[in-house]
Motif scaffolding. Structure first.
Motif, PDB file in Angstrom:
ATOM      1  N   PRO A  67      83.161  57.263  38.529  1.00  0.00           N
ATOM      2  CA  PRO A  67      83.176  56.090  39.399  1.00  0.00           C
ATOM      3  C   PRO A  67      83.888  54.853  38.850  1.00  0.00           C
ATOM      4  CG  PRO A  67      81.017  56.320  38.366  1.00  0.00           C
ATOM      5  CD  PRO A  67      81.804  57.551  38.019  1.00  0.00           C
ATOM      6  N   VAL A  68      83.912  54.642  37.528  1.00  0.00           N
ATOM      7  CA  VAL A  68      84.567  53.438  37.022  1.00  0.00           C
ATOM      8  C   VAL A  68      86.062  53.720  36.916  1.00  0.00           C
ATOM      9  CG1 VAL A  68      84.687  51.805  35.127  1.00  0.00           C
ATOM     10  CG2 VAL A  68      82.489  52.768  35.767  1.00  0.00           C
ATOM     11  N   HIS A  69      86.864  52.895  37.589  1.00  0.00           N
ATOM     12  CA  HIS A  69      88.314  53.103  37.581  1.00  0.00           C
ATOM     13  C   HIS A  69      89.001  52.158  36.607  1.00  0.00           C
ATOM     14  CE1 HIS A  69      87.778  55.639  41.039  1.00  0.00           C
ATOM     15  NE2 HIS A  69      87.187  54.664  41.702  1.00  0.00           N
ATOM     16  N   ILE A 114      88.422  47.588  40.585  1.00  0.00           N
ATOM     17  CA  ILE A 114      88.353  48.348  41.821  1.00  0.00           C
ATOM     18  C   ILE A 114      86.920  48.812  42.016  1.00  0.00           C
ATOM     19  CG2 ILE A 114      89.422  50.230  43.125  1.00  0.00           C
ATOM     20  CD1 ILE A 114      91.510  50.363  40.863  1.00  0.00           C
ATOM     21  N   GLU A 115      86.535  48.967  43.263  1.00  0.00           N
ATOM     22  CA  GLU A 115      85.195  49.450  43.545  1.00  0.00           C
ATOM     23  C   GLU A 115      85.033  50.887  43.057  1.00  0.00           C
ATOM     24  OE1 GLU A 115      83.505  48.371  47.462  1.00  0.00           O
ATOM     25  OE2 GLU A 115      85.553  47.760  47.888  1.00  0.00           O
ATOM     26  N   PRO A 116      83.786  51.302  42.826  1.00  0.00           N
ATOM     27  CA  PRO A 116      83.557  52.635  42.277  1.00  0.00           C
ATOM     28  C   PRO A 116      83.519  53.748  43.311  1.00  0.00           C
ATOM     29  CG  PRO A 116      81.487  51.434  42.345  1.00  0.00           C
ATOM     30  CD  PRO A 116      82.547  50.511  42.889  1.00  0.00           C
ATOM     31  N   GLY A 121      79.210  56.593  47.524  1.00  0.00           N
ATOM     32  CA  GLY A 121      77.792  56.230  47.543  1.00  0.00           C
ATOM     33  C   GLY A 121      77.399  55.266  46.427  1.00  0.00           C
ATOM     34  N   TYR A 122      78.319  55.000  45.492  1.00  0.00           N
ATOM     35  CA  TYR A 122      77.990  54.167  44.335  1.00  0.00           C
ATOM     36  C   TYR A 122      77.677  52.724  44.724  1.00  0.00           C
ATOM     37  CZ  TYR A 122      79.679  58.134  41.713  1.00  0.00           C
ATOM     38  OH  TYR A 122      79.823  59.398  41.203  1.00  0.00           O
TER      39      TYR A 122
END
Lengths: 256, 503
Positions: free
Chosen positions: B153-155, B159-161, B181-182
């Motif tokens: 999830p962490v880019h 940016i959002e996950p 869903g994060y």
């Protein structure tokens, strides 16, 4: 190629002069609150009742918690006495959570610089790893803006990097959803010590509009040691930049 | 087109008892016949009805600006899936399955949507405990030289996950699966009960870059339920704000697309000009994201003649600068070579998946809520709908640019002729036992809100559908057969919302 050069000439140099020159903000911009406690009648709670997130306290007298505040116009609209208004002063960041609570007549508290050891480590080069933990993409957008030519954050030695291993500090946005908690903590652990944490925006500080969410944690409080709180929903880019420059003792020739 | 739907219109409320409650078979028959006859699903969701589940489906028939509503009650733990006949239902069915703990029999892809706790479960069934986020059976391609790439999830950026799984053969992407869903904050549950000031704040931040799009949809819901009127001037100001939101995001994305192909002039210029559009929003209401502007009954801030003149002047300058910056793209062969033919979504795929907004229009689908189900100022003042045929990154960039031009024209026109004086009318109490539906055309596409009120006028169910809900599948399809190195470029050409999807 010639078109690109002509365009470059036409678009000109557009990087803000802040902090050497002040930033002109829109007339309606809502920044640091101005409280006139003398104007408050006894037992009046109109502004506090109007605040959607409970940022305003009336005991013993009027206070605004900038960590919760969404900087919306509701309280000003609700107050017929002129007890509360928002100035165009965008300098809002502080080092400690309790310093975000503004009371009438109190001395203004701005973020202070890191101690000498941390400044020697990070003063000339500070790399952030951003983790978005439930943010609505507004804090993220106005953090991203700092890396555009309009702000050029890199000229202060501050940069957002891709890997936590390359970072000196964690940049948190969002109320910390339960679904992001583990990823956030793992990212923090992956950053080599000594390290800093910045909580950017009302969500990361206290949950923002999602305060009380059954699936989020009302921000990073109690989870991570925060070195800089940047209030706002979202914070204006100049609020973010101002906080960072104060933390790194780079305000230098500040005016006003 | 005579169907058993209760007909309604964008922004209207109807009594819940008038909504036809069909048998399961009849409901599905009507649904498929409707889709066959040119209707399109804008919302399909569940709501608890006693111990059972009631499914509501809202469909759009664009040539008559008509919306249709129908429902059915599910008394068991399962319901037949229709995805094989109507792929546009696939995520709606998955969402209902997750939110109400039922099984859609025959669903080809029964996977979590947000890993959220169910809102209710069928009688006698213990509520399912969702998997840990991101833990599910991902589609896998097997083979000697096939490899898998997992991202997030962490880019890497700010940016959002979200989690992306690529199945690759060399550089070629065979399949991309996107697991989200994060960002789940449980907004649909948090806004239940009586509408308050905080409800509006949460609506504004469903997707913070679409504050006006979602805020206006929510305001329309409350106005519909309360039977409230909105002054013409407020409609115009909302329209200006919505188009400014579109301008900021389209400009930013055109710059980011340029950045992703390594063309820095446009990337640099647009990055700054995007900020100018945000600053214009701040001139309207104090917030660069339009926070606090739209309220049920109108808007919070007027646009005085001096402000209108100031905005018009700055719009003219911004138009010149953004035109100068973006035209460089079309004149640069190395840029065009990277945009053309990359990440193609065919018209058939777009239609089947039910894509919306610029992503749909770039694949040749002619749909835009501002024209098909006009609301507010768009009932009076029309914007031309821009489409393209290619379905590739170039088409998505071109459509964004054409929309920038039209939005600039629209804002100039509105600023020159702001009607009336009043900017807000009082809003009475929200009506009891009603269903209201509101659609707006945010910059990513169709934003749909549906509210059900109980006998005391409280929200009993509030369904939000961000355009990203429809469009993430489009991004997954765009990646098929492309090089994995084209992912950032394809992704940016859609620029979908994680939080708008995750709710």
């Amino acid at each position: 190629m010639i078109k690109a050069i002509l365009a470059r000439w036409k678009q000109g140099h557009r990087t803000t002069g802040y902090p050497k020159e002040p930033i002109v903000l829109p007339e309606l911009f809502r920044g640091y609150p101005e409280l006139d406690v003398a104007a408050c009648p006894a037992d009046c709670r109109l502004c506090a009742d109007a605040c959607p997130v409970g940022a305003i306290g009336c005991e013993p007298e009027l206070s605004v918690d900038l960590g919760k505040c969404l900087f919306c116009p509701e309280c000003v609209e609700a107050c017929p006495h002129g007890g509360i208004s928002y100035s165009r002063d965008a300098r809002l960041a502080t080092n400690r959570r309790e310093e975000l609570v503004v009371r009438g007549g109190e001395e203004r508290r701005l973020a202070r610089a890191l101690d000498a050891r941390m400044l020697s480590l990070f003063g000339r080069s500070l790399k952030f790893r951003s983790v978005v933990a439930g943010g609505c993409n507004a804090c993220e957008a106005d953090t991203n803006v700092l890396s555009t030519i309009g702000w050029d954050l890199g000229r202060f030695g501050i940069q957002f990097v891709a890997s936590p291993r390359h970072a000196d500090a964690l940049w948190v946005t969002g109320p910390v959803t339960e679904h992001m908690r583990e990823a956030l903590m793992m990212t923090y652990q992956a950053i080599p010590a000594p390290k800093l944490v910045v909580a950017c925006g009302a969500c990361a500080i206290n949950g923002g509009p999602f305060i009380g969410s059954p699936e989020a944690h009302d921000g990073v409080q109690g989870m991570l040691p925060v070195d800089l709180y940047i209030p706002g929903c979202p914070p204006h880019p100049v609020t973010i930049l101002d906080g960072l420059l104060r933390l790194l003792d780079k305000m230098g020739e500040e005016r006003g | 087109m005579s169907r058993k739907f209760l007909l309604t219109q964008n922004g209207s409320a109807v009594a819940r008892r008038e909504i036809p409650v069909l048998s399961g078979d009849e409901f599905l028959e009507e649904l498929l016949a409707g889709l066959e006859g040119g209707w399109r699903v804008v919302s399909y969701f569940g709501a608890a009805k006693g111990v059972f589940l009631q499914l509501y489906c809202l469909l759009s028939y664009k040539s008559d600006a008509m919306l249709g509503a129908m429902s059915t009650v599910v008394t068991t733990g399962s319901f037949p899936s229709q995805v094989q006949y109507a792929p546009q239902l696939h995520l709606f069915e998955r969402e209902i399955a997750e939110q109400f703990d039922i099984v859609f029999d025959g669903h080809p892809w029964p996977k979590p949507v947000r890993f959220q706790r169910p809102m209710a479960s069928p009688p006698g069934v213990a509520p399912t405990v969702p998997n840990k986020i991101g833990v599910m059976d991902f589609y896998r391609v097997e083979g000697d030289e096939v490899h898998e790439v997992a991202v997030g999830p962490v880019h890497a950026g700010i940016i959002e996950p979200g989690h992306f799984r690529f199945q690759c053969f060399g550089e070629e992407v065979l399949h991309l699966e996107i697991s989200l869903g994060y960002q789940h904050r449980d907004i649909e549950r948090m806004v239940l009960g009586r509408a308050s000031g905080l409800t509006l704040k949460r609506m504004e931040t469903v997707a913070g870059d679409t504050t006006i799009g979602h805020g206006t949809a929510y305001a329309m819901i409350v106005e519909g339920l309360a039977g409230a009127r909105v002054p013409a001037r407020a409609h115009a100001i909302r329209g200006i704000a919505l188009e400014l939101e579109r301008l900021a995001n389209h400009t930013g994305d055109l710059g980011a697309i340029a950045g992703d192909v390594g063309y820095l002039p446009t990337a640099s210029f647009c990055g700054r000009i995007r900020g100018e559009f945000l600053n214009l929003s701040a001139e309207l209401c104090g917030s660069r994201f339009g926070r606090g502007l739209v309220i049920p009954g109108g808007v919070n801030f007027d646009v005085a003649p001096e402000l209108a003149a100031k905005l018009a002047r700055r719009i003219a300058v911004a138009r010149e600068e953004v035109t100068n910056a973006v035209e460089l793209l079309w004149d640069t062969p190395s840029v065009m070579a990277r945009l053309e033919g990359t990440g193609v979504v065919s018209a058939e795929t777009a239609l089947e998946l039910g894509l919306v907004g610029p992503a749909a229009r770039s694949s040749g689908l002619n749909r835009d809520i501002r024209r098909d189900h006009p609301f507010g100022i768009y009932c009076m003042s029309q914007l031309p709908v821009e489409t393209a045929k290619g379905g590739d990154v170039y088409a998505r960039s071109l459509v964004r640019w054409l929309e920038v031009e039209k939005s600039l024209d629209f804002i100039e026109e509105q600023l020159a002729q702001l009607p009336g004086v009043a900017i807000r009318y009082p809003v009475g109490p929200v009506g009891a036992d009603q269903l209201a539906v509101a659609l707006t055309e945010g910059w990513r596409g169709e934003v749909c809100h549906v509210a059900l009120t109980d006998q005391s006028g409280c929200f009993e169910r509030y369904k939000i559908t961000d355009p990203s809900f429809h469009n993430w599948s489009g991004l997954a399809m765009a990646l098929r057969g492309t090089q994995i190195s084209d992912f950032p470029l394809c992704n940016k050409s859609f620029n979908l919302s994680y939080c708008g999807f995750d709710l």
